[in-house]
Design a protein around this motif. Structure first.
Motif, short mmCIF file in Angstrom:
data_model
loop_
_atom_site.label_atom_id
_atom_site.label_comp_id
_atom_site.label_asym_id
_atom_site.label_seq_id
_atom_site.Cartn_x
_atom_site.Cartn_y
_atom_site.Cartn_z
N ASP A 85 7.18 2.35 -36.13
CA ASP A 85 6.00 2.21 -35.28
C ASP A 85 6.26 1.30 -34.08
OD1 ASP A 85 4.45 3.82 -36.93
OD2 ASP A 85 3.84 2.16 -38.21
N ASP A 86 7.47 0.76 -33.99
CA ASP A 86 7.81 -0.09 -32.85
C ASP A 86 7.93 0.73 -31.57
OD1 ASP A 86 7.94 -2.32 -34.47
OD2 ASP A 86 10.09 -2.10 -34.85
N PRO A 87 7.76 0.11 -30.41
CA PRO A 87 8.01 0.82 -29.15
C PRO A 87 9.44 1.35 -29.12
CG PRO A 87 6.91 -1.28 -28.74
CD PRO A 87 7.30 -1.28 -30.18
N PRO A 88 9.68 2.47 -28.45
CA PRO A 88 11.01 3.09 -28.48
C PRO A 88 12.17 2.17 -28.13
CG PRO A 88 9.43 4.59 -27.52
CD PRO A 88 8.70 3.30 -27.71
N ALA A 89 12.04 1.42 -27.03
CA ALA A 89 13.15 0.55 -26.63
C ALA A 89 13.41 -0.53 -27.68
CB ALA A 89 12.86 -0.09 -25.28
N SER A 90 12.35 -1.12 -28.20
CA SER A 90 12.51 -2.17 -29.22
C SER A 90 13.14 -1.59 -30.49
CB SER A 90 11.15 -2.79 -29.56
OG SER A 90 10.58 -3.40 -28.43
N ALA A 91 12.73 -0.39 -30.88
CA ALA A 91 13.28 0.24 -32.08
C ALA A 91 14.77 0.51 -31.91
CB ALA A 91 12.54 1.54 -32.36
N LEU A 92 15.18 1.00 -30.75
CA LEU A 92 16.59 1.30 -30.51
C LEU A 92 17.42 0.02 -30.46
CD1 LEU A 92 16.32 4.13 -27.84
CD2 LEU A 92 16.98 4.36 -30.25
N LEU A 93 16.89 -1.01 -29.82
CA LEU A 93 17.65 -2.27 -29.74
C LEU A 93 17.79 -2.92 -31.11
CD1 LEU A 93 16.22 -3.74 -26.41
CD2 LEU A 93 18.47 -2.72 -26.80
N ALA A 94 16.76 -2.78 -31.94
CA ALA A 94 16.86 -3.31 -33.30
C ALA A 94 17.93 -2.57 -34.09
CB ALA A 94 15.51 -3.22 -34.00
N ALA A 95 17.95 -1.24 -33.98
CA ALA A 95 18.96 -0.45 -34.69
C ALA A 95 20.36 -0.72 -34.16
CB ALA A 95 18.63 1.03 -34.58
N ALA A 96 20.46 -1.07 -32.89
CA ALA A 96 21.76 -1.30 -32.27
C ALA A 96 22.45 -2.55 -32.79
CB ALA A 96 21.61 -1.39 -30.75
N ARG A 97 21.70 -3.45 -33.44
CA ARG A 97 22.31 -4.70 -33.93
C ARG A 97 23.38 -4.44 -34.96
NH1 ARG A 97 16.43 -6.95 -34.79
NH2 ARG A 97 15.86 -7.45 -32.63
N THR A 98 23.29 -3.36 -35.69
CA THR A 98 24.29 -3.04 -36.72
C THR A 98 25.06 -1.77 -36.39
OG1 THR A 98 22.59 -1.89 -38.02
CG2 THR A 98 22.97 -4.21 -38.53
N ALA A 99 24.96 -1.30 -35.15
CA ALA A 99 25.59 -0.04 -34.75
C ALA A 99 26.93 -0.28 -34.08
CB ALA A 99 24.67 0.73 -33.81
N GLY A 100 27.78 0.73 -34.17
CA GLY A 100 29.02 0.71 -33.40
C GLY A 100 28.82 1.30 -32.02
N LEU A 101 27.79 2.14 -31.90
CA LEU A 101 27.49 2.81 -30.63
C LEU A 101 26.03 3.26 -30.65
CD1 LEU A 101 28.84 3.99 -27.98
CD2 LEU A 101 28.99 6.16 -29.23
N LEU A 102 25.35 3.07 -29.53
CA LEU A 102 23.98 3.56 -29.35
C LEU A 102 24.01 4.67 -28.32
CD1 LEU A 102 20.88 3.39 -29.66
CD2 LEU A 102 20.90 1.56 -27.94
N VAL A 103 23.38 5.80 -28.65
CA VAL A 103 23.34 6.96 -27.74
C VAL A 103 21.89 7.27 -27.41
CG1 VAL A 103 23.97 9.38 -27.44
CG2 VAL A 103 25.44 7.87 -28.80
N VAL A 104 21.60 7.44 -26.13
CA VAL A 104 20.24 7.79 -25.70
C VAL A 104 20.33 8.86 -24.61
CG1 VAL A 104 19.17 5.58 -26.26
CG2 VAL A 104 20.23 5.89 -24.03
N GLY A 105 19.30 9.70 -24.54
CA GLY A 105 19.19 10.62 -23.42
C GLY A 105 18.77 9.85 -22.18
#
Length: 295
Positions: A85-105
């Motif tokens: 339910d988080d705003p899109p940018a906040s949700a992606l940045l939170a997921a990116a903390r444990t990611a090797g790569l973040l991909v967005v359109g």
């Protein structure tokens, strides 16, 4: 567990292309794919509970359809979805903390059609702690395997031999090696300030050639460590007398990936992009990787 590739999906054509790119990248890396969907809502407005539940249901259905479609094409790929339910940018940045790569359109369902890059994609590129790849709606070679054209097999990276950035170079060399692609290393340079002063009537061709030769030697010396570390990568140095953004855009026409760096300040609340990164993000026709580095 290996750091996953994270991709944001929102039902738009841009996010669909980004998800396909991310799935191929995750398969190549041998890591899981993490799909993230943020339920849309009106900023500052309370969404009635039935409507919020309906939005979540639609989001879950979208995640399930996307995972099933990508799973059919990549049967060995581990895929999981996350609804938030988080705003899109906040949700992606939170997921990116444990990611090797973040991909967005480059664009999502919101914003204006005239925008080349949407606000969510820009914020991800500015603030994510991991490398971010922004994928345009029609990336070069999408869905067609290895393009036939020689340039289309290239990875392009912006490089400053005066101040080499290890994170950016490592990402670019690794990406080229994984794709079996040539790596075009672009070193943009400018005439020395004293050569264009009012006291200098003209720059001779001999002087220009001598300065360019110095840049070529400096680039060759700076790349030696990465050539030794990645012996299977064919490196194509490209020293050009142009603004860095223009040089990169020219070199990236038809390329599979363009790599640029972003200075990250761990103490800053918000990240920022330099002029070169902003220029290529708004005008490149191929996917652009933005690699954060400190210093």
């Amino acid at each position: 567990m290996s750091h996953p590739v994270v991709v944001g999906i929102d039902g738009s054509a841009h996010s669909s292309v980004a998800a396909d790119w991310a799935a191929r990248e995750a398969s190549s890396r041998g890591v899981p794919l993490h799909l993230v969907h943020a339920s849309p809502s009106l900023p500052g407005a309370a969404v009635p509970l039935p409507a919020a539940d309906r939005l979540r249901d639609l989001g879950e259905q979208m995640l399930a359809r996307t995972a099933a479609d990508l799973g059919d094409r990549h049967p060995r790929l581990e895929i999981r979805g996350e609804q938030t339910d988080d705003p899109p940018a906040s949700a992606l940045l939170a997921a990116a903390r444990t990611a090797g790569l973040l991909v967005v359109g480059t664009r999502g369902t919101g914003g204006f059609d005239a925008l080349a890059v949407g606000s969510v994609a820009l914020r991800a590129a500015m603030a994510a702690p991991c490398p971010v790849v922004l994928v345009p709606r029609r990336p070069v070679g999408a869905g067609a395997g290895m393009p036939a054209a020689r340039d289309a097999a290239q990875v392009v990276v912006g490089f400053d031999a005066h101040h080499p950035v290890g994170e950016t170079a490592d990402f670019a060399f690794s990406a080229a090696e994984a794709r079996g692609a040539d790596l075009r290393v672009v070193q943009a340079w400018a005439l020395p300030a004293e050569s264009v002063s009012s006291r200098t009537p003209a720059v001779t061709e001999e002087d220009r050639a001598a300065w360019e030769d110095q840049e070529v030697v400096r680039l060759s010396d700076a790349l030696r460590a990465w050539r030794e570390r990645y012996p299977r990568v064919t490196v194509r140095p490209d020293v050009v007398l142009l603004h860095p953004a223009e040089a990169l855009l020219n070199a990236s026409r038809g390329a599979r990936l363009l790599v640029v760096g972003r200075r990250a300040d761990p103490g800053a609340a918000e990240g920022r992009l330099g002029f070169v990164a902003q220029g290529v993000l708004h005008h490149a026709a191929c996917p652009v990787a933005v690699v954060p580095h400190v210093g």
